[in-house]
Design a protein around this motif. Structure first.
Motif, PDB file in Angstrom:
ATOM      1  N   GLU A 245      -1.432   7.146   1.201  1.00 21.74           N
ATOM      2  CA  GLU A 245      -2.854   6.809   1.275  1.00 21.74           C
ATOM      3  C   GLU A 245      -3.250   6.284   2.652  1.00 21.74           C
ATOM      4  OE1 GLU A 245      -5.060   7.759  -0.920  1.00 21.74           O
ATOM      5  OE2 GLU A 245      -3.432   8.551  -2.131  1.00 21.74           O
ATOM      6  N   GLU A 246      -2.267   5.893   3.450  1.00 21.79           N
ATOM      7  CA  GLU A 246      -2.534   5.416   4.806  1.00 21.79           C
ATOM      8  C   GLU A 246      -2.718   6.574   5.802  1.00 21.79           C
ATOM      9  OE1 GLU A 246      -2.881   2.026   5.526  1.00 21.79           O
ATOM     10  OE2 GLU A 246      -2.780   1.918   3.336  1.00 21.79           O
TER      11      GLU A 246
ATOM     12  N   LYS B  94       4.899   7.813   9.621  1.00 23.84           N
ATOM     13  CA  LYS B  94       4.220   6.924   8.676  1.00 23.84           C
ATOM     14  C   LYS B  94       4.882   6.955   7.298  1.00 23.84           C
ATOM     15  CE  LYS B  94      -0.446   7.016  10.642  1.00 23.84           C
ATOM     16  NZ  LYS B  94      -1.851   7.417  10.385  1.00 23.84           N
TER      17      LYS B  94
ATOM     18  N   PRO C 223       0.824  -1.213   0.000  1.00 20.16           N
ATOM     19  CA  PRO C 223       0.000   0.000   0.000  1.00 20.16           C
ATOM     20  C   PRO C 223       0.860   1.265   0.000  1.00 20.16           C
ATOM     21  CG  PRO C 223      -0.086  -1.107   2.130  1.00 20.16           C
ATOM     22  CD  PRO C 223       0.715  -1.974   1.213  1.00 20.16           C
TER      23      PRO C 223
ATOM     24  N   THR D  71      -4.328   9.831   7.622  1.00 20.33           N
ATOM     25  CA  THR D  71      -5.687  10.330   7.842  1.00 20.33           C
ATOM     26  C   THR D  71      -5.865  11.617   7.032  1.00 20.33           C
ATOM     27  OG1 THR D  71      -5.052  11.726   9.715  1.00 20.33           O
ATOM     28  CG2 THR D  71      -5.656   9.429  10.218  1.00 20.33           C
TER      29      THR D  71
ATOM     30  N   PRO E 162       2.095   4.524   1.358  1.00 19.25           N
ATOM     31  CA  PRO E 162       2.068   5.103   2.707  1.00 19.25           C
ATOM     32  C   PRO E 162       1.267   6.410   2.772  1.00 19.25           C
ATOM     33  CG  PRO E 162       4.298   4.461   2.128  1.00 19.25           C
ATOM     34  CD  PRO E 162       3.457   4.283   0.902  1.00 19.25           C
TER      35      PRO E 162
END
Length: 72
Positions: A6-7, A49, A2, A9, A4
Protein backbone atom coordinates in the motif's frame (compact mmCIF):
# COMPACT_ATOMS: atom_id res chain seq x y z
CA UNK A 1 2.57 -1.92 10.68
CA UNK A 2 1.55 -0.49 7.31
CA UNK A 3 1.33 -2.88 4.36
CA UNK A 4 4.41 -2.24 2.18
CA UNK A 5 2.33 -2.85 -0.98
CA UNK A 6 0.00 0.00 0.00
CA UNK A 7 3.04 2.27 0.32
CA UNK A 8 3.78 1.88 -3.42
CA UNK A 9 2.84 4.65 -5.81
CA UNK A 10 0.17 3.90 -8.41
CA UNK A 11 2.89 3.67 -11.07
CA UNK A 12 4.94 1.25 -8.95
CA UNK A 13 1.82 -0.91 -8.55
CA UNK A 14 1.39 -0.93 -12.33
CA UNK A 15 5.03 -1.97 -12.78
CA UNK A 16 4.64 -4.62 -10.04
CA UNK A 17 1.70 -6.21 -11.88
CA UNK A 18 3.38 -6.13 -15.28
CA UNK A 19 6.66 -7.58 -13.99
CA UNK A 20 4.72 -10.28 -12.11
CA UNK A 21 3.01 -11.15 -15.41
CA UNK A 22 6.46 -11.74 -16.90
CA UNK A 23 6.86 -8.51 -18.86
CA UNK A 24 10.37 -7.26 -19.65
CA UNK A 25 11.55 -3.74 -18.80
CA UNK A 26 11.12 -2.85 -22.48
CA UNK A 27 7.55 -4.18 -22.54
CA UNK A 28 6.72 -2.34 -19.30
CA UNK A 29 8.10 0.87 -20.79
CA UNK A 30 6.10 0.48 -24.00
CA UNK A 31 2.86 -0.38 -22.20
CA UNK A 32 3.15 2.56 -19.80
CA UNK A 33 4.55 4.95 -22.43
CA UNK A 34 7.70 5.66 -20.41
CA UNK A 35 11.41 5.16 -21.12
CA UNK A 36 13.09 1.85 -20.35
CA UNK A 37 15.30 3.65 -17.82
CA UNK A 38 12.22 5.02 -16.03
CA UNK A 39 10.63 1.57 -16.03
CA UNK A 40 13.81 0.14 -14.50
CA UNK A 41 13.86 2.87 -11.84
CA UNK A 42 10.23 2.19 -10.88
CA UNK A 43 11.01 -1.53 -10.72
CA UNK A 44 14.10 -1.04 -8.55
CA UNK A 45 12.26 1.24 -6.10
CA UNK A 46 9.27 -1.09 -5.93
CA UNK A 47 11.49 -4.13 -5.29
CA UNK A 48 13.35 -2.24 -2.57
CA UNK A 49 10.15 -1.04 -0.85
CA UNK A 50 8.78 -4.60 -0.84
CA UNK A 51 12.14 -6.13 0.17
CA UNK A 52 12.06 -8.42 -2.87
CA UNK A 53 15.29 -9.81 -4.29
CA UNK A 54 14.23 -11.51 -7.52
CA UNK A 55 11.34 -12.09 -9.91
CA UNK A 56 10.33 -15.32 -8.15
CA UNK A 57 9.80 -13.47 -4.85
CA UNK A 58 7.84 -10.82 -6.73
CA UNK A 59 5.55 -13.38 -8.41
CA UNK A 60 4.92 -15.17 -5.10
CA UNK A 61 3.88 -11.90 -3.46
CA UNK A 62 1.71 -10.92 -6.44
CA UNK A 63 -0.17 -14.23 -6.21
CA UNK A 64 -0.51 -13.93 -2.43
CA UNK A 65 -1.92 -10.39 -2.76
CA UNK A 66 -4.24 -11.39 -5.60
CA UNK A 67 -2.57 -9.00 -8.06
CA UNK A 68 -2.18 -11.88 -10.51
CA UNK A 69 -3.68 -15.35 -10.65
CA UNK A 70 -2.05 -18.57 -11.70
CA UNK A 71 -4.24 -20.40 -14.19
CA UNK A 72 -4.10 -24.14 -13.70
Amino acid sequence: TPDPYEELTDREKQVFKLVAEGRSNKEVAELLDISVKTAMTHRERMMEKLDLHNRTDLVRLAVKLGVIRIEG
